[in-house]
Design a protein around this motif. Structure first.
Motif, PDB file in Angstrom:
ATOM      1  N   LYS A 167      19.703  -0.056   3.256  1.00  0.00           N
ATOM      2  CA  LYS A 167      20.387   1.308   2.706  1.00  0.00           C
ATOM      3  C   LYS A 167      20.082   1.893   1.504  1.00  0.00           C
ATOM      4  CE  LYS A 167      25.012   3.136   2.066  1.00  0.00           C
ATOM      5  NZ  LYS A 167      25.790   3.245   1.155  1.00  0.00           N
ATOM      6  N   ASP A 168      19.720   3.048   1.507  1.00  0.00           N
ATOM      7  CA  ASP A 168      19.283   3.910   0.459  1.00  0.00           C
ATOM      8  C   ASP A 168      17.712   3.596  -0.247  1.00  0.00           C
ATOM      9  OD1 ASP A 168      21.852   5.497   0.318  1.00  0.00           O
ATOM     10  OD2 ASP A 168      22.681   3.925  -1.040  1.00  0.00           O
ATOM     11  N   MET A 169      17.145   2.817   0.622  1.00  0.00           N
ATOM     12  CA  MET A 169      15.860   2.465   0.308  1.00  0.00           C
ATOM     13  C   MET A 169      14.898   3.925   0.582  1.00  0.00           C
ATOM     14  SD  MET A 169      15.445  -1.509   1.132  1.00  0.00           S
ATOM     15  CE  MET A 169      13.841  -1.836   0.920  1.00  0.00           C
ATOM     16  N   LYS A 170      13.883   4.205  -0.286  1.00  0.00           N
ATOM     17  CA  LYS A 170      13.145   5.215  -0.230  1.00  0.00           C
ATOM     18  C   LYS A 170      11.875   4.665  -0.881  1.00  0.00           C
ATOM     19  CE  LYS A 170      16.138   8.130   1.848  1.00  0.00           C
ATOM     20  NZ  LYS A 170      16.203   8.139   3.151  1.00  0.00           N
ATOM     21  N   ALA A 171      10.770   5.035  -0.150  1.00  0.00           N
ATOM     22  CA  ALA A 171       9.348   4.784  -0.739  1.00  0.00           C
ATOM     23  C   ALA A 171       9.285   5.357  -2.011  1.00  0.00           C
ATOM     24  CB  ALA A 171       8.278   5.110   0.192  1.00  0.00           C
ATOM     25  N   ARG A 172       8.544   4.934  -2.976  1.00  0.00           N
ATOM     26  CA  ARG A 172       8.134   5.268  -4.270  1.00  0.00           C
ATOM     27  C   ARG A 172       6.811   4.716  -4.534  1.00  0.00           C
ATOM     28  NH1 ARG A 172       8.165   2.866  -8.925  1.00  0.00           N
ATOM     29  NH2 ARG A 172       9.316   0.783  -9.277  1.00  0.00           N
ATOM     30  N   GLN A 173       6.103   5.553  -5.499  1.00  0.00           N
ATOM     31  CA  GLN A 173       4.744   5.210  -5.845  1.00  0.00           C
ATOM     32  C   GLN A 173       4.956   4.226  -7.240  1.00  0.00           C
ATOM     33  OE1 GLN A 173       2.044   8.189  -6.631  1.00  0.00           O
ATOM     34  NE2 GLN A 173       0.223   6.685  -6.470  1.00  0.00           N
ATOM     35  N   VAL A 174       4.208   3.292  -7.196  1.00  0.00           N
ATOM     36  CA  VAL A 174       4.280   2.290  -8.723  1.00  0.00           C
ATOM     37  C   VAL A 174       3.738   3.355  -9.909  1.00  0.00           C
ATOM     38  CG1 VAL A 174       1.726   1.135  -8.213  1.00  0.00           C
ATOM     39  CG2 VAL A 174       3.408   0.170  -9.361  1.00  0.00           C
ATOM     40  N   GLU A 175       4.181   2.897 -10.880  1.00  0.00           N
ATOM     41  CA  GLU A 175       3.763   3.738 -11.991  1.00  0.00           C
ATOM     42  C   GLU A 175       3.773   2.736 -13.179  1.00  0.00           C
ATOM     43  OE1 GLU A 175       8.390   5.102 -13.196  1.00  0.00           O
ATOM     44  OE2 GLU A 175       7.133   6.411 -11.626  1.00  0.00           O
ATOM     45  N   PRO A 176       2.840   3.308 -14.153  1.00  0.00           N
ATOM     46  CA  PRO A 176       2.696   2.298 -15.254  1.00  0.00           C
ATOM     47  C   PRO A 176       3.813   1.910 -16.057  1.00  0.00           C
ATOM     48  CG  PRO A 176       1.276   4.208 -15.525  1.00  0.00           C
ATOM     49  CD  PRO A 176       2.070   4.228 -14.191  1.00  0.00           C
ATOM     50  N   LEU A 196       0.745  -1.320  -0.033  1.00  0.00           N
ATOM     51  CA  LEU A 196       0.067  -0.141  -0.063  1.00  0.00           C
ATOM     52  C   LEU A 196       0.841   1.098  -0.032  1.00  0.00           C
ATOM     53  CD1 LEU A 196      -2.737   1.207   0.016  1.00  0.00           C
ATOM     54  CD2 LEU A 196      -2.791   0.965   2.550  1.00  0.00           C
ATOM     55  N   GLY A 197       1.700   1.343   0.890  1.00  0.00           N
ATOM     56  CA  GLY A 197       2.674   2.658   1.007  1.00  0.00           C
ATOM     57  C   GLY A 197       4.068   2.573   0.986  1.00  0.00           C
ATOM     58  N   ASN A 198       4.483   1.245   0.813  1.00  0.00           N
ATOM     59  CA  ASN A 198       5.829   1.277   0.476  1.00  0.00           C
ATOM     60  C   ASN A 198       6.975   1.396   1.514  1.00  0.00           C
ATOM     61  OD1 ASN A 198       8.460   2.190  -1.909  1.00  0.00           O
ATOM     62  ND2 ASN A 198       8.083   0.107  -1.285  1.00  0.00           N
ATOM     63  N   ILE A 199       6.384   1.335   2.914  1.00  0.00           N
ATOM     64  CA  ILE A 199       7.101   1.549   4.013  1.00  0.00           C
ATOM     65  C   ILE A 199       7.273   0.177   4.928  1.00  0.00           C
ATOM     66  CG2 ILE A 199       6.873   4.005   4.042  1.00  0.00           C
ATOM     67  CD1 ILE A 199       5.127   3.652   6.378  1.00  0.00           C
ATOM     68  N   CYS A 200       6.379  -0.622   4.867  1.00  0.00           N
ATOM     69  CA  CYS A 200       6.610  -1.855   5.772  1.00  0.00           C
ATOM     70  C   CYS A 200       6.721  -2.971   4.794  1.00  0.00           C
ATOM     71  CB  CYS A 200       5.139  -2.032   6.418  1.00  0.00           C
ATOM     72  SG  CYS A 200       4.778  -0.583   7.457  1.00  0.00           S
ATOM     73  N   ARG A 201       5.629  -3.852   4.245  1.00  0.00           N
ATOM     74  CA  ARG A 201       5.706  -4.848   3.766  1.00  0.00           C
ATOM     75  C   ARG A 201       6.728  -5.119   2.434  1.00  0.00           C
ATOM     76  NH1 ARG A 201      -0.558  -5.781   2.756  1.00  0.00           N
ATOM     77  NH2 ARG A 201      -0.130  -3.956   2.381  1.00  0.00           N
ATOM     78  N   SER A 202       6.428  -4.295   1.363  1.00  0.00           N
ATOM     79  CA  SER A 202       7.410  -4.341   0.171  1.00  0.00           C
ATOM     80  C   SER A 202       8.708  -3.928   0.366  1.00  0.00           C
ATOM     81  CB  SER A 202       6.653  -3.484  -1.071  1.00  0.00           C
ATOM     82  OG  SER A 202       6.434  -2.156  -0.482  1.00  0.00           O
ATOM     83  N   PRO A 203       9.015  -3.024   1.144  1.00  0.00           N
ATOM     84  CA  PRO A 203      10.380  -2.717   1.328  1.00  0.00           C
ATOM     85  C   PRO A 203      11.252  -3.931   2.215  1.00  0.00           C
ATOM     86  CG  PRO A 203       9.341  -1.116   2.635  1.00  0.00           C
ATOM     87  CD  PRO A 203       8.323  -1.888   1.818  1.00  0.00           C
ATOM     88  N   HIS A 214       0.687   7.475  -2.612  1.00  0.00           N
ATOM     89  CA  HIS A 214       1.646   8.417  -2.626  1.00  0.00           C
ATOM     90  C   HIS A 214       2.175   8.952  -1.227  1.00  0.00           C
ATOM     91  CE1 HIS A 214      -2.089  10.710  -2.474  1.00  0.00           C
ATOM     92  NE2 HIS A 214      -1.231  11.745  -1.801  1.00  0.00           N
ATOM     93  N   TRP A 215       1.504   8.690  -0.195  1.00  0.00           N
ATOM     94  CA  TRP A 215       1.515   9.260   1.118  1.00  0.00           C
ATOM     95  C   TRP A 215       2.939   9.204   1.611  1.00  0.00           C
ATOM     96  CZ3 TRP A 215      -1.278   4.630   0.534  1.00  0.00           C
ATOM     97  CH2 TRP A 215      -2.519   4.835   0.056  1.00  0.00           C
ATOM     98  N   HIS A 216       3.851   8.279   1.241  1.00  0.00           N
ATOM     99  CA  HIS A 216       5.287   8.207   1.848  1.00  0.00           C
ATOM    100  C   HIS A 216       6.166   8.055   0.748  1.00  0.00           C
ATOM    101  CE1 HIS A 216       3.024   6.873   5.491  1.00  0.00           C
ATOM    102  NE2 HIS A 216       2.571   5.696   4.838  1.00  0.00           N
ATOM    103  N   ILE A 217       6.136   8.956   0.047  1.00  0.00           N
ATOM    104  CA  ILE A 217       7.115   8.868  -1.256  1.00  0.00           C
ATOM    105  C   ILE A 217       8.238   9.532  -0.603  1.00  0.00           C
ATOM    106  CG2 ILE A 217       7.843  10.231  -3.369  1.00  0.00           C
ATOM    107  CD1 ILE A 217       4.950   9.582  -4.208  1.00  0.00           C
ATOM    108  N   GLY A 218       9.652   8.968  -0.799  1.00  0.00           N
ATOM    109  CA  GLY A 218      10.883   9.647  -0.335  1.00  0.00           C
ATOM    110  C   GLY A 218      11.160   9.049   1.037  1.00  0.00           C
ATOM    111  N   LYS A 219      10.254   8.511   1.984  1.00  0.00           N
ATOM    112  CA  LYS A 219      10.655   8.160   3.289  1.00  0.00           C
ATOM    113  C   LYS A 219      11.067   6.851   3.314  1.00  0.00           C
ATOM    114  CE  LYS A 219       6.535  10.662   5.187  1.00  0.00           C
ATOM    115  NZ  LYS A 219       5.207  10.535   5.917  1.00  0.00           N
ATOM    116  N   GLU A 220      11.846   6.626   4.339  1.00  0.00           N
ATOM    117  CA  GLU A 220      12.764   5.248   4.535  1.00  0.00           C
ATOM    118  C   GLU A 220      11.585   4.338   5.274  1.00  0.00           C
ATOM    119  OE1 GLU A 220      15.791   5.967   7.273  1.00  0.00           O
ATOM    120  OE2 GLU A 220      14.533   6.845   9.071  1.00  0.00           O
ATOM    121  N   PRO A 221      11.895   3.047   5.206  1.00  0.00           N
ATOM    122  CA  PRO A 221      11.211   2.050   5.799  1.00  0.00           C
ATOM    123  C   PRO A 221      10.498   2.263   7.165  1.00  0.00           C
ATOM    124  CG  PRO A 221      12.911   0.914   4.331  1.00  0.00           C
ATOM    125  CD  PRO A 221      13.096   2.378   4.561  1.00  0.00           C
ATOM    126  N   HIS A 222       9.364   1.862   7.577  1.00  0.00           N
ATOM    127  CA  HIS A 222       9.097   1.926   8.757  1.00  0.00           C
ATOM    128  C   HIS A 222       9.783   1.505   9.773  1.00  0.00           C
ATOM    129  CE1 HIS A 222       6.183   1.024  12.065  1.00  0.00           C
ATOM    130  NE2 HIS A 222       5.365   1.915  11.641  1.00  0.00           N
TER     131      HIS A 222
END
Length: 158
Positions: free
Chosen positions: A67-76, A9-16, A44-52
């Motif tokens: 290291k260097d992981m930052k949230a991003r939104q999926v795109e086509p 959903l937000g790319n800060i917990c499960r997917s990272p 898009h809520w967490h774009i640029g944030k590090e994992p939870h």
């Protein structure tokens, strides 16, 4: 090069968490020159944030780098770049399909790689707080997913 994208959903917990664990498995198997992995979120809520913090804590305990992981939104464009797009739950899967049709890219539910669990989706620890359980599911599913990819794409090298 085989490319895998994990989506929650937000790319800060499960997917990272899945990205970091899967990357470590790829490195251990000596496949870093043959595979890449990334993660993204539906929202898009967490774009640029590090994992939870809960994800970072478990990855630190298990000596897995984020290291260097930052949230991003999926795109086509991800459908043009990745061979496998793995949704962490059914809602993520539905959202992914609404963004773009499969077009030859393997889009699948992560829990299809965790045979011993009766769940259809990886529970979101952002809401449940149960990062330990999610780590166990992702650890198991990552092992099984990598094994399936190896059998499909690198069978002659095994």
């Amino acid at each position: 090069m085989i490319r895998v994208l994990f989506v929650c959903l937000g790319n800060i917990c499960r997917s990272p968490m899945a990205e970091a664990i899967f990357r470590k498995r790829i490195e251990r198997e000596g496949l870093s020159d043959k595979m890449t992995v990334d993660s993204a979120g539906i929202g898009h809520w967490h774009i640029g944030k590090e994992p939870h913090k809960g994800t970072r804590t478990l990855l630190d305990q298990n000596k897995i780098s984020y290291k260097d992981m930052k949230a991003r939104q999926v795109e086509p464009a991800d459908w043009d770049h990745f061979d496998y797009i793995i949704a962490m739950d059914e809602q993520n899967m539905s959202d992914l399909q609404a963004i773009r049709e499969k077009n030859g890219v393997e889009v699948d539910l992560f829990m299809n790689y965790v045979e011993e669990a009766d769940l259809k989706g990886v529970p979101d620890p952002y809401f449940t707080g149960n990062f330990d359980y999610v780590y166990k599911l992702i650890d198991t599913g990552s092992t099984n997913l990598l094994e399936q990819i190896k059998q499909k794409h690198f069978k002659e090298e095994l």
